[in-house]
Design an enzyme around this catalytic site. Structure first.
Site, short mmCIF file in Angstrom:
data_model
loop_
_atom_site.label_atom_id
_atom_site.label_comp_id
_atom_site.label_asym_id
_atom_site.label_seq_id
_atom_site.Cartn_x
_atom_site.Cartn_y
_atom_site.Cartn_z
N ARG A 161 1.64 6.92 10.87
CA ARG A 161 2.87 6.93 10.07
C ARG A 161 3.59 8.26 10.27
O ARG A 161 4.79 8.32 10.42
CB ARG A 161 2.55 6.70 8.60
CG ARG A 161 2.45 5.23 8.21
CD ARG A 161 1.37 4.46 8.99
NE ARG A 161 1.20 3.09 8.55
CZ ARG A 161 0.27 2.71 7.65
NH1 ARG A 161 -0.59 3.57 7.16
NH2 ARG A 161 0.18 1.44 7.31
N ASP A 190 -1.43 2.20 14.39
CA ASP A 190 -0.89 1.36 13.30
C ASP A 190 0.46 0.83 13.75
O ASP A 190 0.90 1.11 14.88
CB ASP A 190 -0.78 2.16 11.99
CG ASP A 190 -1.07 1.28 10.78
OD1 ASP A 190 -0.37 0.26 10.62
OD2 ASP A 190 -1.99 1.59 10.00
N HIS A 261 -1.86 -4.72 11.55
CA HIS A 261 -1.41 -3.33 11.78
C HIS A 261 -1.25 -3.01 13.26
O HIS A 261 -1.52 -1.88 13.68
CB HIS A 261 -2.41 -2.34 11.14
CG HIS A 261 -2.32 -2.30 9.63
ND1 HIS A 261 -1.40 -1.52 8.96
CD2 HIS A 261 -3.04 -2.93 8.67
CE1 HIS A 261 -1.57 -1.67 7.65
NE2 HIS A 261 -2.55 -2.53 7.44
N GLU A 327 -5.71 -5.93 5.91
CA GLU A 327 -4.37 -6.47 5.68
C GLU A 327 -3.82 -7.28 6.85
O GLU A 327 -2.68 -7.08 7.28
CB GLU A 327 -3.40 -5.31 5.35
CG GLU A 327 -3.81 -4.56 4.11
CD GLU A 327 -2.87 -3.40 3.76
OE1 GLU A 327 -2.56 -3.27 2.58
OE2 GLU A 327 -2.48 -2.63 4.66
N PHE A 419 -5.85 10.01 -1.51
CA PHE A 419 -5.12 11.25 -1.73
C PHE A 419 -3.63 11.10 -1.41
O PHE A 419 -2.89 12.07 -1.39
CB PHE A 419 -5.76 12.40 -0.94
CG PHE A 419 -7.17 12.71 -1.36
CD1 PHE A 419 -7.70 12.21 -2.55
CD2 PHE A 419 -7.99 13.52 -0.58
CE1 PHE A 419 -9.01 12.49 -2.95
CE2 PHE A 419 -9.30 13.82 -0.97
CZ PHE A 419 -9.80 13.30 -2.16
N ASP A 420 -3.20 9.86 -1.12
CA ASP A 420 -1.75 9.64 -1.02
C ASP A 420 -1.18 9.27 -2.39
O ASP A 420 0.03 9.17 -2.55
CB ASP A 420 -1.40 8.57 0.03
CG ASP A 420 -2.08 7.23 -0.22
OD1 ASP A 420 -3.07 7.17 -0.99
OD2 ASP A 420 -1.62 6.23 0.36
N TRP A 467 -3.25 8.57 3.76
CA TRP A 467 -2.23 7.74 4.41
C TRP A 467 -0.93 8.50 4.35
O TRP A 467 -0.58 9.07 3.31
CB TRP A 467 -2.13 6.38 3.71
CG TRP A 467 -3.41 5.64 3.72
CD1 TRP A 467 -4.29 5.52 2.69
CD2 TRP A 467 -3.99 4.94 4.83
NE1 TRP A 467 -5.38 4.78 3.09
CE2 TRP A 467 -5.22 4.41 4.41
CE3 TRP A 467 -3.59 4.71 6.15
CZ2 TRP A 467 -6.06 3.66 5.23
CZ3 TRP A 467 -4.41 3.97 6.98
CH2 TRP A 467 -5.63 3.45 6.52
N THR A 468 -0.20 8.51 5.47
CA THR A 468 0.88 9.49 5.55
C THR A 468 2.30 8.90 5.54
O THR A 468 3.22 9.54 6.04
CB THR A 468 0.69 10.36 6.80
OG1 THR A 468 0.65 9.49 7.95
CG2 THR A 468 -0.59 11.16 6.73
N GLU A 469 2.46 7.73 4.97
CA GLU A 469 3.83 7.18 4.88
C GLU A 469 4.78 8.21 4.30
O GLU A 469 5.90 8.40 4.79
CB GLU A 469 3.85 5.93 3.98
CG GLU A 469 3.26 4.68 4.61
CD GLU A 469 1.80 4.47 4.24
OE1 GLU A 469 1.08 5.46 3.98
OE2 GLU A 469 1.36 3.30 4.22
C1 TNX Z 1 -3.32 0.22 2.47
S1 TNX Z 1 -6.12 1.31 2.88
C2 TNX Z 1 -3.60 0.43 3.80
C3 TNX Z 1 -2.81 1.40 4.57
C4 TNX Z 1 -1.72 2.01 3.75
C5 TNX Z 1 -2.28 2.34 2.37
C6 TNX Z 1 -1.35 3.07 1.48
C7 TNX Z 1 -5.94 0.33 4.05
C8 TNX Z 1 -7.14 -0.12 4.70
N1 TNX Z 1 -4.71 -0.12 4.40
O1 TNX Z 1 -2.30 0.79 5.73
O2 TNX Z 1 -1.27 3.16 4.39
O3 TNX Z 1 -2.63 1.14 1.74
O4 TNX Z 1 -2.03 3.56 0.32
#
Ligand code: TNX
Length: 732
Positions: A161, A190, A261, A327, A419-420, A467-469
């Site tokens: 990200r 990703d 992803h 996901e 930690f996001d 996660w760095t969105e």
């Molecule tokens: C879910 S945690 C995701 C990430 C996102 C994150 C944001 C995980 C296995 N998948 O792709 O960045 O939430 O908190």
């Protein structure tokens, strides 16, 4: 004459201060002794082999960077030396890392059960050093005997990200080392960017590492910046980083996130998609749900993945290879004729089983190369691959289930390890999701009570995920990880019996000085002023109650409001009675006992609040029907008339929500008043099932019993950012 005792006392106090020991994570056993050892450029380093040289080198680099000198090696020193010696002949237990550190007036001896153990002894030594640049560094005499609780003590970083360059990744690895953590989970691919050079598929980085723009603001965002963004690591750089980590006893677990992803890979190689003819581009927004980012489970895809994973395994010696698995939107497999055909042929009942089929095939390949596969907890759905390790992120449920199935587990539940998420209720930048303060991270015990002692053995440890969105630069990254990462390191290293939040808090305060000594940013949310807005006893204004963390701690903490009347308090709390509109600022200043410029004062927390008074503000309010359990408002019913108009939208906890029954509020103005306008602030957020009221009515009453509707109301609806305002103007 009289001055002497005072001077003596001062001396003793300063001496004690200088000897304070604030090691994080807290060692299993630590005994201080009288006296001290002094490191100067004349002190020498003693070690015998290459393994111990790594600890010596780390110390020298650290000394050079922060104190401006290095130590020379000496083969057989007699005094004034630091010795690193690993007892290689003692078999290290599974969780290697046991060490002892002995500081005497003559020397320092770091003994590990393994090179990692000796390295950790050196890390404890580093934390004994004063936080002031000098060539004379005094350490208290002591004996430490210490070992880790868990074998997996990890930190994760999403470089897809947002991209972080080689130098910064090394710095991040140093942070991990400084906390005696031993795994770095590198999320390399990703939807928004593929970051690892793969020789056989050059387009993965030529195309997949670059996006044409990035969403602006919080998803769904306010636009796209149209600035080309990206970057990737060459295989040469990766080898260098892997080596750098290994010298610090850190294993890098690479993640290639499939079958979801995968938009960046699909954009580079459309044959990987179930819809190869639909044009794709590398993701420019977060939370992709409507775009087909899923791999097709075809032989060509598996050949591709085997090739990619072969190069990955060549680069990364880690015994664990992470394949994501999270996901994966099953919609695209449902809509794909190929997938439906494949399912029939292989007697696969549904798309969850198809995911399991996908993961199983990858696992076979990884296992055949002598490695183990790791995946997010979705890999449990449709049946877990035989040797897979599970990372439990959607709470602890997946981890519990996997451990019960005798699979190894790394815990990373969002509620403790993400930690996001925001660490302050007064967040001033965008963060994801809920509130995760440092105390909550500290409280984490990775072994769920639902497991028996036997099952608990499958919990290898835990990991902090970054996660760095919404983390686009290193200042923000450090703000998000510190101090939570330090808290997590203790939750993973220190036995529960030895873990104590109050004790950690004592070490947390000097830790902030250590962060500034390192020149890294950190979140000061720990010092947040606690604010409560309450009615006054006679409903004639509002009472703003403020509290700070410091209770007569000897630290100068005071709170004052700058714009209105300046009120100072040396105590830990303040009560302001407010009766008219304005923006009020409260500031908490602290004197730091150490750190840059001994005794410097810094503002550690600020709170700015606008209060808008109207006739209803601070008045007695009652509701006929209670608010919904999901949206009770953090100030309760009084939140409706507390003078605060929430500007922050759905993420602000001030809103009261109503579901099913009408919202009916009675405001007692205390005496007859002339009203010309009633304004109701309402929130609309349809994606969260929050809707505007279908109608608003206003009634008045002289006695609180008989109510009559207002005459000739004129309605006006003003749509504002994040919210709406209904004004009802009428002639009394
Ligand atoms: C879910 S945690 C995701 C990430 C996102 C994150 C944001 C995980 C296995 N998948 O792709 O960045 O939430 O908190």
């Amino acid at each position: 004459m009289k001055l002497w005792p005072v001077a003596f006392l001062l001396f003793v106090v300063l001496q004690l201060k200088a000897q304070e020991i604030n090691i994080i994570p807290k060692p299993a056993s630590l005994q201080t002794q009288k006296g001290s050892f002094t490191i100067t450029p004349a002190t020498t380093l003693s070690y015998i082999d290459e393994g111990d040289k790594q600890a010596a080198d780390f110390l020298n680099t650290y000394l050079q960077k922060f104190y401006g000198f290095q130590l020379k090696r000496s083969k057989q020193p007699t005094t004034n030396f630091i010795r690193f010696s690993t007892k290689k002949f003692i078999k290290a237990p599974d969780n290697e890392g046991h060490y002892s550190l002995t500081v005497t007036t003559k020397n320092v001896v770091a003994d590990g059960d393994s090179y990692a153990g000796t390295f950790y002894a050196m890390q404890s030594l580093i934390q004994l050093l004063p936080l002031k640049k000098s060539k004379v560094l005094s350490l208290p005499n002591l004996v430490i005997d210490d070992q880790p609780r868990f074998t997996y003590r990890g930190m994760h970083l999403d470089v897809s990200r947002h991209f972080f360059d080689v130098d910064y990744v090394k710095k991040y690895i140093d942070f991990i080392a400084l906390h005696k953590m031993n795994y770095f989970h590198w999320h390399l691919t990703d939807d928004q960017g593929w970051r690892l050079e793969i020789k056989k598929y050059p387009k993965l980085t030529e195309v997949g590492a670059w996006r044409a723009g990035t969403i602006i603001g919080r998803y769904p965002g306010t636009g796209n910046d149209s600035i080309k963004y990206g970057g990737y690591y060459t295989q040469q750089q990766v080898r260098d980083i892997v080596q750098y980590a290994a010298e610090r006893h850190i294993t890098i677990v690479p993640e290639i996130d499939v079958p979801g992803h995968s938009l960046a890979a699909i954009t580079a190689y459309p044959f990987l998609s179930t819809t190869p003819n639909v044009p794709k581009k590398v993701g420019e927004t977060w939370g992709l749900t409507d775009i087909n980012n899923v791999l097709i489970p075809s032989d060509s895809t598996f050949n591709f993945l085997n090739d990619v994973l072969s190069e990955v395994m060549e680069l990364f010696p880690s015994k664990y290879i992470h394949i994501g698995g999270d996901e994966c939107n099953k919609r695209w497999w449902k809509e794909s004729a190929f997938c439906q055909e494949l399912m029939k042929k292989e007697s696969i009942k549904n798309e969850y089983e198809l995911q399991s089929y996908f993961i199983n095939r990858i696992e076979k390949f990884i296992n055949s190369n002598g490695r183990l596969m790791m995946g997010w907890d979705e890999i449990l759905e449709g049946g877990l691959a035989p040797n897979a390790l599970v990372m439990s992120w959607r709470g602890e449920k997946g981890g519990i289930e996997a451990a019960k199935q005798k699979h190894q587990v790394v815990m990373t539940p969002g509620t403790y390890c993400y930690f996001d998420h925001s660490q302050t209720k007064n967040e001033d930048s965008i963060t994801i999701g809920s509130y995760l303060p440092v105390a909550k991270v500290y409280s984490y015990n990775p072994v769920p009570t639902a497991l028996t002692a036997d099952e608990a053995k499958y919990i290898l440890g835990a990991q902090g995920n970054v996660w760095t969105e919404y983390i686009g630069n290193t200042t923000k990254l450090e703000y998000m990880i510190f101090p939570r990462m330090s808290a997590l390191s203790e939750a993973l290293w220190t036995e529960p019996a030895n873990k104590d939040w109050k004790d950690f808090e004592q070490r947390l305060q000097p830790l902030f000085s250590r962060y500034s000594f390192w020149g890294v940013n950190s979140s000061k949310a720990y010092y947040d002023i606690i604010s409560e807005i309450l009615p006054t006893a006679n409903y004639s204004g509002i009472r703003w109650k403020l509290k700070s963390k410091f209770k007569n701690s000897g630290l100068r903490s005071y709170i004052h409001d700058e714009y209105y009347s300046k009120v100072e308090s040396k105590k830990d709390s303040l009560n302001l009675i407010l009766s008219h509109s304005g923006t009020y600022e409260v500031q908490l200043d602290r004197t730091f006992p150490d750190g840059p410029g001994f005794g410097y004062i810094a503002t550690v927390s600020e709170l700015k609040q606008t209060f808008s008074f109207n006739l209803a503000t601070g008045k007695k309010i009652t509701l006929t029907n209670p608010p919904s359990v999901t949206y009770p408002g953090n100030g309760g019913t009084f939140g409706l008339v507390n003078g605060v108009a929430s500007e922050k939208g759905i993420n602000s906890p001030e809103w009261l929500g109503f579901n099913g029954k009408d919202m009916e509020a009675i405001i007692d103005l205390g005496k007859a008043e002339t009203i010309d306008t009633v304004t109701v602030g309402v929130l609309q957020s349809e994606s969260s099932w929050v809707y505007l009221p279908s109608s608003v009515e206003v009634f008045t009453s002289q006695d609180g019993k008989e109510f009559s509707p207002v005459k000739n109301p004129v309605f006006q609806n003003v749509a504002l950012k994040n919210r709406n305002k209904f004004s009802i103007t009428f002639t009394p």
